[in-house]
Design an enzyme around this catalytic site. Structure first.
Site, PDB file in Angstrom:
ATOM      1  N   ALA A  66       0.827  -1.215   0.000  1.00 14.60           N
ATOM      2  CA  ALA A  66       0.000   0.000   0.000  1.00 14.60           C
ATOM      3  C   ALA A  66       0.860   1.264   0.000  1.00 14.60           C
ATOM      4  O   ALA A  66       0.464   2.288   0.541  1.00 14.60           O
ATOM      5  CB  ALA A  66      -0.914  -0.011   1.221  1.00 14.60           C
TER       6      ALA A  66
ATOM      7  N   TYR B 157     -29.207  26.252  23.787  1.00 13.78           N
ATOM      8  CA  TYR B 157     -27.887  26.865  23.705  1.00 13.78           C
ATOM      9  C   TYR B 157     -27.984  28.334  24.064  1.00 13.78           C
ATOM     10  O   TYR B 157     -28.764  29.083  23.464  1.00 13.78           O
ATOM     11  CB  TYR B 157     -27.378  26.685  22.268  1.00 13.78           C
ATOM     12  CG  TYR B 157     -25.962  27.127  22.011  1.00 13.78           C
ATOM     13  CD1 TYR B 157     -24.948  26.819  22.920  1.00 13.78           C
ATOM     14  CD2 TYR B 157     -25.639  27.834  20.862  1.00 13.78           C
ATOM     15  CE1 TYR B 157     -23.646  27.209  22.667  1.00 13.78           C
ATOM     16  CE2 TYR B 157     -24.335  28.231  20.604  1.00 13.78           C
ATOM     17  CZ  TYR B 157     -23.339  27.922  21.512  1.00 13.78           C
ATOM     18  OH  TYR B 157     -22.048  28.304  21.264  1.00 13.78           O
TER      19      TYR B 157
ATOM     20  N   ALA C  34     -46.620  21.332  17.048  1.00 14.51           N
ATOM     21  CA  ALA C  34     -45.856  21.810  15.894  1.00 14.51           C
ATOM     22  C   ALA C  34     -45.053  23.050  16.257  1.00 14.51           C
ATOM     23  O   ALA C  34     -45.476  23.868  17.072  1.00 14.51           O
ATOM     24  CB  ALA C  34     -46.811  22.142  14.751  1.00 14.51           C
TER      25      ALA C  34
ATOM     26  N   ARG D 163      -3.085   8.133 -10.780  1.00 12.88           N
ATOM     27  CA  ARG D 163      -4.244   8.377 -11.637  1.00 12.88           C
ATOM     28  C   ARG D 163      -5.523   8.666 -10.844  1.00 12.88           C
ATOM     29  O   ARG D 163      -6.531   9.072 -11.408  1.00 12.88           O
ATOM     30  CB  ARG D 163      -4.454   7.182 -12.586  1.00 12.88           C
ATOM     31  CG  ARG D 163      -3.475   7.204 -13.754  1.00 12.88           C
ATOM     32  CD  ARG D 163      -3.582   5.960 -14.595  1.00 12.88           C
ATOM     33  NE  ARG D 163      -2.951   4.811 -13.948  1.00 12.88           N
ATOM     34  CZ  ARG D 163      -3.150   3.552 -14.319  1.00 12.88           C
ATOM     35  NH1 ARG D 163      -3.975   3.274 -15.300  1.00 12.88           N
ATOM     36  NH2 ARG D 163      -2.520   2.571 -13.694  1.00 12.88           N
TER      37      ARG D 163
END
Ligand code: UD1
Ligand code: CA
Length: 526
Positions: free
Chosen positions: A27, A407, A400, A33
């Site tokens: 390796a 935060y 909803a 390429r």
């Protein structure tokens, strides 16, 4: 490998030399390429890097020693090995002077080692463990000096050719650039996977020349040298030539990805998983699916993802390191490091971020983002909400457009919503804060103090209506005209004594009495 024992007739046992196996993965090459900052062998392919696939194919051999020759991007490759194959040792080949040179350097790092040396090019990711095992078995059974995996391919361009004599014995392996026109016509190629007898390989590696078109030490020349001196060499032909495909550029990488996808998908379908559109279903080799799971089109299952029996995932879903429980549904959604419980429902268009944990039968619906939070059993967050750093109790309902405000610009804080609590629409829960079990929160509230169990928390401005404002400030508009018509109609009804107080006035009366909602449709959505 442990020592091999044979039982003798007198009941004692004879311990033979253990068969030592050393795996060498090559390796060090740059992979020019690929045109990439990433070393070629680190390019990912359905859940593993190229070299990761090669190591996985060799792992069932239980090698005594695994050596990976690194060079280009050595630090990156070595770092990756520490993660995926901590038992493997990286060996540095500072200059890439050929595959023979690479193996020589590797064996120098493992002196005195006898037994079998298995060498695998680091860029052959489709290699199956069974094929490597069969190659080694053939090699060891034959007592060969060297064995090469070969394959008959339609287009051998760029590959080393297996040159046989008139009775079919291997004579040599010739690289294309060094081959005669007649040799180039050969379609039997060297796959770049070999087994060697360690001692004989060691001797012969010292004799390699660099007398070839690239001026490199070719590992493949070992075969010619063995054949010339009458050492037994074996050609092991791969049953499936696609396994031997290497990867030199990104076009080939894409082709390998498709082949591996088809192999993985075929395996899962044969194991009892329904894939509605295998051509657009991409399942990493590391994923597990239970029987009767259904995967719909355009779905990617990545990393350590698992899908339980009867679950339906897709279309248009990406799951990364996420577990999906039995019977759950996940529709047009993206999840990373999440846990989706049995019979839970996710999406369409949900985003589950790390440590989103949905208990059984929980629902996370449309345009909902969940991060580092528990959504309890049967709890629902059906629409347009952000749930961050929260614990939501079983059977709670989050209306909803509820935002868990986690935060403060510096630190993250947690919110707890108790069992069967009911949070009205368009609420902000400003952490740290707790909504008690069975408590209600009025729609449109900004909650920054705890709501005790069973209480109704209301935190919003009181509405006031300024009568006649449109007629005064928006005279002549279509709104003003509509209002005028409505007022005229109401006046006419009042004259004829048709109705009493309007429904709206009734609600206002309740609010004035201190109730503030939750009249039907006022606070939450189903
Ligand atoms: C090699 C074989 C060829 C075979 C083909 C299969 C040789 C001489 N040729 O050719 O017969 O058909 O593989 O794919 O072996 N590497 C190093 N150090 C080096 C050179 C290479 O580690 O100095 C590694 C590369 O990173 C790569 C592997 O060895 O993983 C093969 O090298 P590559 O240059 O791709 O060899 P091929 O020309 O493809
Ligand atoms: Ca190659």
């Amino acid at each position: 490998m442990g020592p091999q024992t044979a039982n003798r007739s007198d009941g004692s046992s004879l311990v033979s030399q253990p068969r030592v196996r050393t795996v060498v993965v090559l390796a060090a090459g740059e992979g020019k390429r690929m045109k990439s900052a990433l070393p070629k062998v680190l390019h990912p392919l359905l859940g593993r890097t190229l070299v990761g696939h090669v190591l996985a194919a060799a792992a069932p051999l239980a090698p005594d020693h695994t050596l990976v020759v690194v060079g280009h991007g050595a630090d990156q490759v070595t770092g990756h090995l520490a993660e995926v194959a901590p038992d493997a040792n990286a060996v540095l080949q500072a200059e890439q002077r050929g595959t023979g040179h690479a193996v020589r350097i590797a064996l120098d790092a493992a002196p005195d080692r006898a037994g079998t040396v298995i060498v695998i090019n680091g860029d052959a990711p489709l290699l199956r463990p069974e094929t490597v095992a069969a190659l080694v078995e053939a090699h060891e059974t034959a007592g060969a000096a060297a064995t090469v995996l070969a394959a008959e391919v339609p287009d051998p361009t760029g590959l080393g050719r297996i040159v046989r004599d008139e009775v079919g014995r291997l004579e040599q392996i010739v690289e294309e650039r060094d081959a005669t026109p007649a040799q180039r016509a050969i379609r039997e190629i060297n796959a770049g996977i070999y087994a060697f007898d360690a001692a004989r390989l060691r001797d012969t590696l010292g004799k390699l020349s660099t007398d070839n078109d690239q001026g490199e030490e070719y590992l493949t020349d070992v075969f010619g040298l063995f054949a010339a001196t009458g050492e037994p060499v074996v050609v092991h032909v791969a049953a499936d030539a696609t396994e031997t495909l290497g990867c030199n550029d990104r076009v080939e990488l894409a082709a390998l990805r498709q082949l591996l996808r088809d192999r993985v998908n075929t395996g899962w379908m044969r194991a009892g998983v329904t894939l509605l559109d295998p051509a657009t279903t991409w399942i990493d080799v590391t994923v597990t699916l239970d029987r009767d799971a259904v995967v719909d089109q355009n779905t990617q299952l990545r990393g350590a993802t698992s899908v339980g029996t009867g679950a339906v995932v897709g279309p248009d879903v990406t799951l990364i390191d996420t577990s999906v429980g039995a019977g759950a549904t996940v529709l047009r959604s993206h999840a990373v490091s999440a846990v989706i419980g049995d019979r839970a429902s996710v999406g369409p268009y949900a985003y589950l971020r790390p440590d989103a944990r949905l208990a059984e039968q929980a629902k996370v619906g449309t345009f909902v983002e969940v991060k580092n939070s528990e959504v309890g059993a049967g709890a629902k967050v059906p629409h347009l909400s952000y749930v961050g750093d929260a614990t939501i109790g079983a059977r709670a309902n989050i209306g909803a457009a509820t935002i868990f405000v986690n935060y403060d610009g510096v630190a993250k804080h947690r919110t707890t919503v108790g069992e069967a609590a009911f949070v009205g629409c368009d609420t902000t829960l400003i952490a740290p804060v707790e909504v008690g079990a069975g408590a209600y929160v009025a729609a449109g509230s900004a909650i920054d103090s705890d709501v005790p169990p069973g209480a109704l928390g209301v935190a919003r401005g009181r509405q006031r209506n300024i009568e006649g404002w449109v007629a005064r400030r928006r005279a002549g508009t279509r709104s003003a005209e509509a209002a005028e018509r409505a007022q005229a109609a109401a006046a006419e009804r009042a004259l004829s004594g048709a109705d009493g107080a309007s429904q709206g006035e009734a609600i206002h009366a309740a609010a004035d009495a201190g109730g503030v909602g939750p009249a039907k449709g006022d606070t939450a959505t189903e």
